[in-house]
Design a protein around this motif. Sequence first.
Motif, PDB file in Angstrom:
ATOM      1  N   LEU A  14      -1.923   7.188  -6.651  1.00 47.36           N
ATOM      2  CA  LEU A  14      -0.624   7.697  -6.221  1.00 47.36           C
ATOM      3  C   LEU A  14       0.210   6.662  -5.488  1.00 47.36           C
ATOM      4  O   LEU A  14       1.440   6.701  -5.540  1.00 47.36           O
ATOM      5  CB  LEU A  14      -0.803   8.924  -5.309  1.00 47.36           C
ATOM      6  CG  LEU A  14      -1.542  10.109  -5.928  1.00 47.36           C
ATOM      7  CD1 LEU A  14      -1.794  11.187  -4.873  1.00 47.36           C
ATOM      8  CD2 LEU A  14      -0.739  10.689  -7.092  1.00 47.36           C
ATOM      9  N   TYR A  15      -0.473   5.758  -4.794  1.00 51.77           N
ATOM     10  CA  TYR A  15       0.241   4.735  -4.028  1.00 51.77           C
ATOM     11  C   TYR A  15      -0.691   3.572  -3.742  1.00 51.77           C
ATOM     12  O   TYR A  15      -1.921   3.686  -3.856  1.00 51.77           O
ATOM     13  CB  TYR A  15       0.796   5.308  -2.721  1.00 51.77           C
ATOM     14  CG  TYR A  15      -0.249   5.887  -1.786  1.00 51.77           C
ATOM     15  CD1 TYR A  15      -0.742   5.148  -0.715  1.00 51.77           C
ATOM     16  CD2 TYR A  15      -0.727   7.180  -1.966  1.00 51.77           C
ATOM     17  CE1 TYR A  15      -1.685   5.671   0.143  1.00 51.77           C
ATOM     18  CE2 TYR A  15      -1.672   7.719  -1.112  1.00 51.77           C
ATOM     19  CZ  TYR A  15      -2.146   6.959  -0.057  1.00 51.77           C
ATOM     20  OH  TYR A  15      -3.105   7.482   0.784  1.00 51.77           O
ATOM     21  N   THR A  16      -0.090   2.448  -3.379  1.00 48.91           N
ATOM     22  CA  THR A  16      -0.838   1.240  -3.046  1.00 48.91           C
ATOM     23  C   THR A  16      -0.683   0.956  -1.562  1.00 48.91           C
ATOM     24  O   THR A  16       0.441   0.954  -1.035  1.00 48.91           O
ATOM     25  CB  THR A  16      -0.328   0.030  -3.845  1.00 48.91           C
ATOM     26  OG1 THR A  16      -0.462   0.307  -5.244  1.00 48.91           O
ATOM     27  CG2 THR A  16      -1.111  -1.225  -3.496  1.00 48.91           C
ATOM     28  N   VAL A  17      -1.808   0.737  -0.876  1.00 51.72           N
ATOM     29  CA  VAL A  17      -1.817   0.430   0.547  1.00 51.72           C
ATOM     30  C   VAL A  17      -1.988  -1.072   0.721  1.00 51.72           C
ATOM     31  O   VAL A  17      -2.888  -1.673   0.129  1.00 51.72           O
ATOM     32  CB  VAL A  17      -2.940   1.191   1.275  1.00 51.72           C
ATOM     33  CG1 VAL A  17      -3.006   0.778   2.738  1.00 51.72           C
ATOM     34  CG2 VAL A  17      -2.723   2.686   1.150  1.00 51.72           C
ATOM     35  N   TYR A  18      -1.128  -1.669   1.564  1.00 55.17           N
ATOM     36  CA  TYR A  18      -1.197  -3.115   1.810  1.00 55.17           C
ATOM     37  C   TYR A  18      -1.938  -3.390   3.111  1.00 55.17           C
ATOM     38  O   TYR A  18      -2.871  -2.658   3.458  1.00 55.17           O
ATOM     39  CB  TYR A  18       0.210  -3.697   1.785  1.00 55.17           C
ATOM     40  CG  TYR A  18       0.815  -3.661   0.401  1.00 55.17           C
ATOM     41  CD1 TYR A  18       0.618  -4.708  -0.497  1.00 55.17           C
ATOM     42  CD2 TYR A  18       1.542  -2.554  -0.029  1.00 55.17           C
ATOM     43  CE1 TYR A  18       1.150  -4.671  -1.776  1.00 55.17           C
ATOM     44  CE2 TYR A  18       2.077  -2.506  -1.301  1.00 55.17           C
ATOM     45  CZ  TYR A  18       1.880  -3.555  -2.174  1.00 55.17           C
ATOM     46  OH  TYR A  18       2.390  -3.506  -3.443  1.00 55.17           O
ATOM     47  N   ALA A  68      -6.797  12.217  -2.518  1.00 55.77           N
ATOM     48  CA  ALA A  68      -7.040  11.164  -3.520  1.00 55.77           C
ATOM     49  C   ALA A  68      -6.967   9.778  -2.874  1.00 55.77           C
ATOM     50  O   ALA A  68      -6.124   9.524  -2.014  1.00 55.77           O
ATOM     51  CB  ALA A  68      -6.015  11.275  -4.644  1.00 55.77           C
ATOM     52  N   ASP A  69      -7.847   8.892  -3.281  1.00 58.13           N
ATOM     53  CA  ASP A  69      -7.889   7.545  -2.721  1.00 58.13           C
ATOM     54  C   ASP A  69      -6.742   6.695  -3.262  1.00 58.13           C
ATOM     55  O   ASP A  69      -6.395   6.777  -4.443  1.00 58.13           O
ATOM     56  CB  ASP A  69      -9.220   6.865  -3.056  1.00 58.13           C
ATOM     57  CG  ASP A  69     -10.401   7.557  -2.385  1.00 58.13           C
ATOM     58  OD1 ASP A  69     -10.215   8.030  -1.246  1.00 58.13           O
ATOM     59  OD2 ASP A  69     -11.475   7.636  -2.992  1.00 58.13           O
ATOM     60  N   PRO A  70      -6.151   5.846  -2.417  1.00 56.91           N
ATOM     61  CA  PRO A  70      -5.084   4.946  -2.894  1.00 56.91           C
ATOM     62  C   PRO A  70      -5.669   3.675  -3.506  1.00 56.91           C
ATOM     63  O   PRO A  70      -6.866   3.400  -3.410  1.00 56.91           O
ATOM     64  CB  PRO A  70      -4.321   4.626  -1.611  1.00 56.91           C
ATOM     65  CG  PRO A  70      -5.384   4.652  -0.548  1.00 56.91           C
ATOM     66  CD  PRO A  70      -6.356   5.733  -0.962  1.00 56.91           C
ATOM     67  N   ARG A  71      -4.811   2.902  -4.132  1.00 62.04           N
ATOM     68  CA  ARG A  71      -5.188   1.556  -4.548  1.00 62.04           C
ATOM     69  C   ARG A  71      -4.891   0.619  -3.386  1.00 62.04           C
ATOM     70  O   ARG A  71      -3.841   0.720  -2.742  1.00 62.04           O
ATOM     71  CB  ARG A  71      -4.396   1.137  -5.779  1.00 62.04           C
ATOM     72  CG  ARG A  71      -4.837  -0.207  -6.354  1.00 62.04           C
ATOM     73  CD  ARG A  71      -4.127  -0.509  -7.650  1.00 62.04           C
ATOM     74  NE  ARG A  71      -2.709  -0.725  -7.461  1.00 62.04           N
ATOM     75  CZ  ARG A  71      -1.902  -1.245  -8.400  1.00 62.04           C
ATOM     76  NH1 ARG A  71      -2.397  -1.576  -9.576  1.00 62.04           N
ATOM     77  NH2 ARG A  71      -0.617  -1.389  -8.169  1.00 62.04           N
ATOM     78  N   ARG A  72      -5.802  -0.302  -3.088  1.00 65.58           N
ATOM     79  CA  ARG A  72      -5.668  -1.155  -1.911  1.00 65.58           C
ATOM     80  C   ARG A  72      -5.415  -2.606  -2.314  1.00 65.58           C
ATOM     81  O   ARG A  72      -6.005  -3.120  -3.256  1.00 65.58           O
ATOM     82  CB  ARG A  72      -6.910  -1.066  -1.027  1.00 65.58           C
ATOM     83  CG  ARG A  72      -7.146   0.334  -0.493  1.00 65.58           C
ATOM     84  CD  ARG A  72      -8.282   0.403   0.490  1.00 65.58           C
ATOM     85  NE  ARG A  72      -8.463   1.753   1.000  1.00 65.58           N
ATOM     86  CZ  ARG A  72      -7.764   2.297   1.998  1.00 65.58           C
ATOM     87  NH1 ARG A  72      -6.842   1.556   2.602  1.00 65.58           N
ATOM     88  NH2 ARG A  72      -7.979   3.521   2.388  1.00 65.58           N
ATOM     89  N   SER A  81      -9.755  -1.874 -10.237  1.00 66.14           N
ATOM     90  CA  SER A  81     -10.217  -0.502 -10.051  1.00 66.14           C
ATOM     91  C   SER A  81     -10.477  -0.255  -8.573  1.00 66.14           C
ATOM     92  O   SER A  81     -10.911  -1.164  -7.856  1.00 66.14           O
ATOM     93  CB  SER A  81     -11.500  -0.236 -10.850  1.00 66.14           C
ATOM     94  OG  SER A  81     -12.538  -1.104 -10.425  1.00 66.14           O
ATOM     95  N   THR A  82     -10.183   0.944  -8.131  1.00 62.85           N
ATOM     96  CA  THR A  82     -10.381   1.346  -6.749  1.00 62.85           C
ATOM     97  C   THR A  82     -11.364   2.505  -6.707  1.00 62.85           C
ATOM     98  O   THR A  82     -11.232   3.441  -7.491  1.00 62.85           O
ATOM     99  CB  THR A  82      -9.049   1.774  -6.108  1.00 62.85           C
ATOM    100  OG1 THR A  82      -8.136   0.681  -6.182  1.00 62.85           O
ATOM    101  CG2 THR A  82      -9.239   2.174  -4.649  1.00 62.85           C
ATOM    102  N   PRO A  83     -12.381   2.453  -5.830  1.00 69.79           N
ATOM    103  CA  PRO A  83     -13.316   3.582  -5.752  1.00 69.79           C
ATOM    104  C   PRO A  83     -12.578   4.889  -5.447  1.00 69.79           C
ATOM    105  O   PRO A  83     -11.756   4.951  -4.538  1.00 69.79           O
ATOM    106  CB  PRO A  83     -14.248   3.182  -4.600  1.00 69.79           C
ATOM    107  CG  PRO A  83     -14.125   1.691  -4.499  1.00 69.79           C
ATOM    108  CD  PRO A  83     -12.721   1.374  -4.902  1.00 69.79           C
ATOM    109  N   THR A  84     -12.824   5.890  -6.222  1.00 69.29           N
ATOM    110  CA  THR A  84     -12.200   7.199  -6.028  1.00 69.29           C
ATOM    111  C   THR A  84     -13.277   8.250  -5.815  1.00 69.29           C
ATOM    112  O   THR A  84     -14.441   8.059  -6.160  1.00 69.29           O
ATOM    113  CB  THR A  84     -11.355   7.602  -7.250  1.00 69.29           C
ATOM    114  OG1 THR A  84     -12.194   7.608  -8.412  1.00 69.29           O
ATOM    115  CG2 THR A  84     -10.218   6.617  -7.460  1.00 69.29           C
TER     116      THR A  84
END
Length: 287
Positions: A14-18, A68-72, A81-84
């Motif tokens: 859903l979103y990317t965290v910086y 839901a987990d974000p993409r980091r 891939s990001t662990p979900t």
Amino acid sequence: MPICTTCTTSVPFLYTVYTSSHNLRLHQCPNCHNFADPYVEHDSLAILLDLILLKRGVYRHLLYNRGADPRRYVADKIPESTPTKTSGEMEKMRWLTILRFGGPLVCVDAFIRWSHLNPNQPADISPWTKETMFALFRTLVGVSVETIAFHVGVMCTCLLVLGLADRLHHTVTVSDIRREFRFSLIPLTLFYSSLTKLFLLFLLTIWRPSPSSSAFLDLDREWVMRNMLGGMSATFGLRVVLDSHPSLTIVIIIAGWGVKTAVAQLVSRWVGGDEQMGEAWLAYSIP
């Protein structure tokens, strides 16, 4: 997997965290090119208001995307891939949310109904006597039993209706929102949908109509809010979750009402304490 709150297409995130958790960028849906879930940036009050106003997007956010987990973004590189959370973990989270969210709502509903059935308390004595506390306890038990019966009736009817619909339309492509459907979403949807009627009923409990107004009209207002408005809200919520024709959701809600009515008739005498109060309970509960 989360979905787009606009077109219900599945999205990987859903979103990317910086670097900071407050520094994020919303993901754009590849299908409709809108933000996949703008409610990620909304506070709880805005989400609550949209729930009361029956916004379709906020249902999709709370039911499918919450947690839901974000993409980091790590070390100047976005991982492929990001662990979900697994489907089992999301299911467990939903059932815990049902317990945490449903319990207070049932208590509020019981207080509203107790206030309606016991409107005239003497002003010179404390309203919290042993008798009134026991009446409130009986009301809480009755509301809890009715709520469980209504949810079970709706869930069983959903199982039958969806199974029949899948057999009749087995060649139709299943939408992403139906692919992510789980039965834990049904009670959660019903609780979210009840916020609209409970909010208005609570306001009516605090600010009652003037004594000059007819008692029949007073009862009619609360009956309309509880049954008509509550039924419309529940139908709308199930329509979002089931992604089916509105007539099917109406049939499901009516079936749930039927189960609730049968249970209400069984517990009304005990909840009311006597025959007269039991009849008042039925008149207030049954659609």
